[in-house]
Scaffold this motif. Structure first.
Motif, PDB file in Angstrom:
ATOM      1  N   ALA A  92      40.437  39.218  40.873  1.00  0.00           N
ATOM      2  CA  ALA A  92      40.438  38.046  39.992  1.00  0.00           C
ATOM      3  C   ALA A  92      41.756  37.966  39.220  1.00  0.00           C
ATOM      4  CB  ALA A  92      39.252  38.110  39.029  1.00  0.00           C
ATOM      5  N   GLY A  93      42.219  39.085  38.694  1.00  0.00           N
ATOM      6  CA  GLY A  93      43.496  39.100  37.980  1.00  0.00           C
ATOM      7  C   GLY A  93      44.668  38.753  38.887  1.00  0.00           C
ATOM      8  N   LEU A  94      44.645  39.319  40.083  1.00  0.00           N
ATOM      9  CA  LEU A  94      45.696  39.042  41.061  1.00  0.00           C
ATOM     10  C   LEU A  94      45.724  37.554  41.411  1.00  0.00           C
ATOM     11  CD1 LEU A  94      47.800  40.247  43.146  1.00  0.00           C
ATOM     12  CD2 LEU A  94      45.878  40.426  44.710  1.00  0.00           C
ATOM     13  N   LEU A  95      44.541  36.995  41.694  1.00  0.00           N
ATOM     14  CA  LEU A  95      44.455  35.576  42.066  1.00  0.00           C
ATOM     15  C   LEU A  95      44.810  34.655  40.907  1.00  0.00           C
ATOM     16  CD1 LEU A  95      41.272  35.600  44.310  1.00  0.00           C
ATOM     17  CD2 LEU A  95      43.606  35.024  45.034  1.00  0.00           C
ATOM     18  N   ASP A  96      44.392  35.004  39.689  1.00  0.00           N
ATOM     19  CA  ASP A  96      44.740  34.177  38.530  1.00  0.00           C
ATOM     20  C   ASP A  96      46.247  33.974  38.449  1.00  0.00           C
ATOM     21  OD1 ASP A  96      42.223  33.561  37.514  1.00  0.00           O
ATOM     22  OD2 ASP A  96      42.217  35.213  36.070  1.00  0.00           O
ATOM     23  N   GLY A  97      46.997  35.069  38.538  1.00  0.00           N
ATOM     24  CA  GLY A  97      48.446  34.971  38.458  1.00  0.00           C
ATOM     25  C   GLY A  97      49.050  34.223  39.629  1.00  0.00           C
ATOM     26  N   PHE A  98      48.530  34.471  40.819  1.00  0.00           N
ATOM     27  CA  PHE A  98      49.068  33.852  42.030  1.00  0.00           C
ATOM     28  C   PHE A  98      48.804  32.346  42.037  1.00  0.00           C
ATOM     29  CE2 PHE A  98      49.436  34.916  46.888  1.00  0.00           C
ATOM     30  CZ  PHE A  98      50.752  34.500  46.889  1.00  0.00           C
ATOM     31  N   VAL A  99      47.579  31.939  41.706  1.00  0.00           N
ATOM     32  CA  VAL A  99      47.226  30.510  41.681  1.00  0.00           C
ATOM     33  C   VAL A  99      48.050  29.784  40.616  1.00  0.00           C
ATOM     34  CG1 VAL A  99      45.354  28.892  41.127  1.00  0.00           C
ATOM     35  CG2 VAL A  99      44.940  30.784  42.707  1.00  0.00           C
ATOM     36  N   GLU A 122      28.059  35.946  48.726  1.00  0.00           N
ATOM     37  CA  GLU A 122      28.021  35.072  47.551  1.00  0.00           C
ATOM     38  C   GLU A 122      28.060  35.887  46.245  1.00  0.00           C
ATOM     39  OE1 GLU A 122      23.962  36.030  48.978  1.00  0.00           O
ATOM     40  OE2 GLU A 122      25.645  35.090  49.985  1.00  0.00           O
ATOM     41  N   LYS A 123      27.545  37.113  46.276  1.00  0.00           N
ATOM     42  CA  LYS A 123      27.610  37.980  45.098  1.00  0.00           C
ATOM     43  C   LYS A 123      29.059  38.338  44.772  1.00  0.00           C
ATOM     44  CE  LYS A 123      24.411  41.230  44.468  1.00  0.00           C
ATOM     45  NZ  LYS A 123      23.568  42.416  44.787  1.00  0.00           N
ATOM     46  N   TYR A 124      29.853  38.574  45.805  1.00  0.00           N
ATOM     47  CA  TYR A 124      31.257  38.926  45.592  1.00  0.00           C
ATOM     48  C   TYR A 124      32.027  37.734  45.019  1.00  0.00           C
ATOM     49  CZ  TYR A 124      35.825  41.069  46.407  1.00  0.00           C
ATOM     50  OH  TYR A 124      37.084  41.586  46.251  1.00  0.00           O
ATOM     51  N   GLU A 125      31.782  36.552  45.552  1.00  0.00           N
ATOM     52  CA  GLU A 125      32.429  35.345  45.009  1.00  0.00           C
ATOM     53  C   GLU A 125      32.095  35.202  43.528  1.00  0.00           C
ATOM     54  OE1 GLU A 125      32.180  30.511  44.989  1.00  0.00           O
ATOM     55  OE2 GLU A 125      31.147  31.572  46.613  1.00  0.00           O
ATOM     56  N   LYS A 126      30.838  35.388  43.162  1.00  0.00           N
ATOM     57  CA  LYS A 126      30.429  35.270  41.758  1.00  0.00           C
ATOM     58  C   LYS A 126      31.133  36.306  40.894  1.00  0.00           C
ATOM     59  CE  LYS A 126      25.961  33.183  42.632  1.00  0.00           C
ATOM     60  NZ  LYS A 126      24.509  33.365  42.688  1.00  0.00           N
ATOM     61  N   ARG A 127      31.289  37.521  41.417  1.00  0.00           N
ATOM     62  CA  ARG A 127      31.986  38.567  40.662  1.00  0.00           C
ATOM     63  C   ARG A 127      33.444  38.183  40.416  1.00  0.00           C
ATOM     64  NH1 ARG A 127      29.246  43.381  43.921  1.00  0.00           N
ATOM     65  NH2 ARG A 127      27.882  44.142  42.285  1.00  0.00           N
ATOM     66  N   VAL A 128      34.105  37.678  41.450  1.00  0.00           N
ATOM     67  CA  VAL A 128      35.508  37.280  41.304  1.00  0.00           C
ATOM     68  C   VAL A 128      35.620  36.137  40.300  1.00  0.00           C
ATOM     69  CG1 VAL A 128      37.507  36.289  42.501  1.00  0.00           C
ATOM     70  CG2 VAL A 128      36.202  38.138  43.573  1.00  0.00           C
ATOM     71  N   ARG A 129      34.787  35.120  40.444  1.00  0.00           N
ATOM     72  CA  ARG A 129      34.832  33.976  39.514  1.00  0.00           C
ATOM     73  C   ARG A 129      34.575  34.416  38.072  1.00  0.00           C
ATOM     74  NH1 ARG A 129      35.495  29.004  41.471  1.00  0.00           N
ATOM     75  NH2 ARG A 129      34.904  28.565  43.627  1.00  0.00           N
ATOM     76  N   LYS A 130      33.595  35.297  37.871  1.00  0.00           N
ATOM     77  CA  LYS A 130      33.226  35.767  36.533  1.00  0.00           C
ATOM     78  C   LYS A 130      34.410  36.441  35.841  1.00  0.00           C
ATOM     79  CE  LYS A 130      31.151  39.696  36.213  1.00  0.00           C
ATOM     80  NZ  LYS A 130      30.284  40.840  36.303  1.00  0.00           N
ATOM     81  N   ASN A 131      35.261  37.094  36.608  1.00  0.00           N
ATOM     82  CA  ASN A 131      36.377  37.846  36.044  1.00  0.00           C
ATOM     83  C   ASN A 131      37.700  37.087  36.047  1.00  0.00           C
ATOM     84  OD1 ASN A 131      35.267  40.603  35.376  1.00  0.00           O
ATOM     85  ND2 ASN A 131      34.510  40.327  37.457  1.00  0.00           N
TER      86      ASN A 131
END
Length: 163
Positions: A92-99, A122-131
């Motif tokens: 999530a942190g990596l993607l936040d900066g990249f996006v 779908e659980k993994y997607e929710k975890r990434v979005r939550k963070n």
């Protein structure tokens, strides 16, 4: 430009060493070039072939990698944080900066494809979005074996494994 991002990891486990999380971004219209360049699930390629593919895919897209040390994994697990959650937090942190970086250059992320370590993607997607802080409104597709379905995930697999 419209961009897709594929995400994968390599080196799951505190005994093995660091876990490499990679996000690979490519223009949507050029994603098929990754397949032509030989991007596949890194486990299907020899070390020599992965290095050759890496040289080709570097010219097609951009990527970011985050290493999670064995110590960081161990400390998280001692705090009763699962490996999948540790991975999701880092991604999530990596993607936040990249996006954010992609948006700053005036490009748009069409979709993010995640290779899910969880048997229920779908659980993994929710975890990434939550963070995350910057993924609202971004389409995220989380799948098992995503590296065999999406060339951008296969490219992330190659980068993570060579890292």
């Amino acid at each position: 430009m419209n961009i897709v991002i594929g995400c994968d990891e390599a080196g799951r486990g505190c005994v093995i060493g660091p876990l490499a999380m990679t996000a690979f971004a490519v223009e949507t219209s050029k994603e098929h070039h990754l397949h032509i360049a030989g991007a596949r699930d890194s486990k299907e390629l020899t070390a020599q072939k992965r290095e050759a593919v890496l040289e080709k895919i570097r010219e097609i897209g951009d990527y970011k990698t985050r290493l999670i040390s064995a110590k960081e994994i161990t400390l998280g697990m001692e705090r009763k944080i699962s490996l999948n959650e540790i991975e999701a937090i880092a991604l999530a942190g990596l993607l936040d900066g990249f996006v954010k970086e992609i948006a700053a250059r005036g490009d748009k992320v069409d979709a993010i494809y995640l290779d899910s370590p969880d048997p229920q993607p779908e659980k993994y997607e929710k975890r990434v979005r939550k963070n995350s802080m910057h993924l609202q409104g971004v389409k995220i597709i989380s799948e098992n074996k995503a590296e065999s379905k999406h060339p951008c995930v296969a490219a992330a697999s190659v980068v993570a494994k060579t890292t």
